[in-house]
Design an enzyme around this catalytic site. Structure first.
Site, PDB file in Angstrom:
ATOM      1  N   SER A 150       1.487  -0.331   4.934  1.00 17.06           N
ATOM      2  CA  SER A 150       1.842  -0.550   3.501  1.00 17.06           C
ATOM      3  C   SER A 150       1.369  -1.443   2.229  1.00 17.06           C
ATOM      4  CB  SER A 150       3.608  -0.561   3.764  1.00 17.06           C
ATOM      5  OG  SER A 150       3.995   0.329   4.281  1.00 17.06           O
TER       6      SER A 150
ATOM      7  N   SER B  68       1.358   5.223   5.257  1.00 16.88           N
ATOM      8  CA  SER B  68       1.529   4.438   3.860  1.00 16.88           C
ATOM      9  C   SER B  68       2.287   5.096   3.067  1.00 16.88           C
ATOM     10  CB  SER B  68      -0.045   3.872   4.086  1.00 16.88           C
ATOM     11  OG  SER B  68       0.085   2.828   3.090  1.00 16.88           O
TER      12      SER B  68
ATOM     13  N   ASP C 281       3.458   3.192   0.007  1.00 19.21           N
ATOM     14  CA  ASP C 281       2.606   2.793  -1.263  1.00 19.21           C
ATOM     15  C   ASP C 281       3.669   2.073  -2.230  1.00 19.21           C
ATOM     16  OD1 ASP C 281       0.407   2.511   0.356  1.00 19.21           O
ATOM     17  OD2 ASP C 281       0.259   4.608   0.199  1.00 19.21           O
TER      18      ASP C 281
END
Length: 365
Positions: free
Chosen positions: A245, A283, A285
């Site tokens: 992340s 992830s 983001d």
């Protein structure tokens, strides 16, 4: 692709620009930091205990006053929403921030939120406040940190707020970046800024990142991950995962609406993409952007209608360039500041800066 010139060596912990790596075409602020934006303050609490605990909290204050009573307009973007970002729905709905922004690890988000709420309730003038929208981002530091112990306390997170100050910002394995990993190397906190020329408004924009993601590392357009043979799609992909992340916090002194701040936040991911991320399924983001300009503050108890300055859409392109460049450089700074750490589930090495700098020389490109 960034423009670049390099020195031959970089002492451990030296920032990318100091080592001769210049990303982009715009000028950085004097500190090359989010705190180049007037009024912005940053505080860290770093927690290291033996091998198993490497974690912490980072607090970003939009200004030194009562943020609840003098709110700043803000825009929020979830580019890939595999994560937890407390308070984001209200920021998206109302377009404003009313507390410090806190960053920590995934399983200590509740403690950070409680700290932001408690701190806000104790501020003079907030005696009758009954609702507080805490803003907390996170990344998972479970490789180097025994995250299940949930070591960060409410008191730790409050100390990060109370320690916030202007000036130079410590980078690397500090605060919320203490246990993070980026591109298989030690990641962490990184920051950078850009100052536009007077002909383009003279505005300052600063970025702070908590880097904890993967992909195929690029630095100013140079395929460092490929050259090192260390990336998410190499033979050791089980170690250098692309999942992870990143949280990007953006500040500017340009007077902007929350709508255009959201557009600024979107462009931060140009910079993340340039570093080599493909924004994997696993992830998280996120980017959040705010304006510190007094001309756009939302004062508690003010008149029902207000007149504000608002940068025209046509004036935004230089700031789009600024946020892309500053985000890219903030990530690189987080890596340059990294140190090898032996942690809960293994050892994560620092980026071998002394090895990669010769590859970055213009003669070799």
């Amino acid at each position: 692709m960034g423009l670049l010139a390099v020195a031959s060596v970089a002492p451990p912990g030296e920032r990318a620009r100091e080592a001769g790596v210049t990303i982009g075409v715009l000028t950085s602020g004097p500190l090359n930091s989010i705190t180049d934006v007037d009024g912005v303050q940053v505080g860290h609490v770093t927690i290291k205990e033996g091998t198993d605990i490497h974690t912490g909290v980072t607090a970003i204050l939009p200004h030194g006053g009562n943020v609840f009573r003098s709110r700043v307009p803000a825009g929020f973007v979830a580019f890939n929403a595999f994560g937890k970002f407390v308070g984001s729905t209200q920021v998206a709905e109302l377009g404003e921030i009313e507390t410090p922004i806190l960053l920590t690890n995934t399983l200590n988000v509740p403690e950070a939120a409680a700290a932001a709420i408690e701190w806000t309730l104790t501020q003079p003038g907030n005696e009758e406040v009954r609702s507080v929208n805490a803003v907390v981002g996170e990344t998972n530091d479970g490789v180097l940190n025994d995250i299940r112990r949930r070591r960060v306390t409410v008191a730790d997170a409050r100390r990060a707020i109370e320690r916030a100050k202007g000036g130079a910002v410590e980078e690397g394995s500090v605060g919320a970046g203490t246990g993070t990993v980026a591109f298989g190397f030690k990641g962490g906190i990184g920051t950078a800024s850009r100052r536009l020329p007077s002909s383009q408004g003279g505005w300052t924009l600063g970025v702070l990142v908590q880097s904890n993601y993967g992909g195929v590392l690029n630095i100013a357009g140079v395929p460092v991950g490929i050259k090192l043979g260390r990336h998410a799609f190499a033979d050791q992909a089980d170690r250098d995962t692309a999942d992870g992340s990143i949280v990007v916090v953006i500040a500017t002194d340009a007077p902007m609406s929350d709508r255009n701040l959201r557009r600024i936040a979107e462009r931060a991911f140009i910079g993340i993409g340039r570093t080599g991320s493909s924004f994997s399924n696993g992830s998280g983001d996120y980017a959040i952007a705010f304006s510190t300009s007094p001309a756009v503050r939302r004062e508690e108890g003010s008149a029902p209608t207000v007149q504000i300055d608002d940068l025209r859409n046509e004036a935004l392109s230089p700031l789009f360039q600024a946020v892309a460049e500053a985000t890219e450089e903030a990530v690189v700074n987080s890596l340059f500041a990294g140190k090898t750490v032996k942690g809960h589930r293994g050892t994560v090495e620092r980026l071998p800066v002394e090895t990669i700098l010769p590859w970055l020389t213009p003669e070799d490109r």
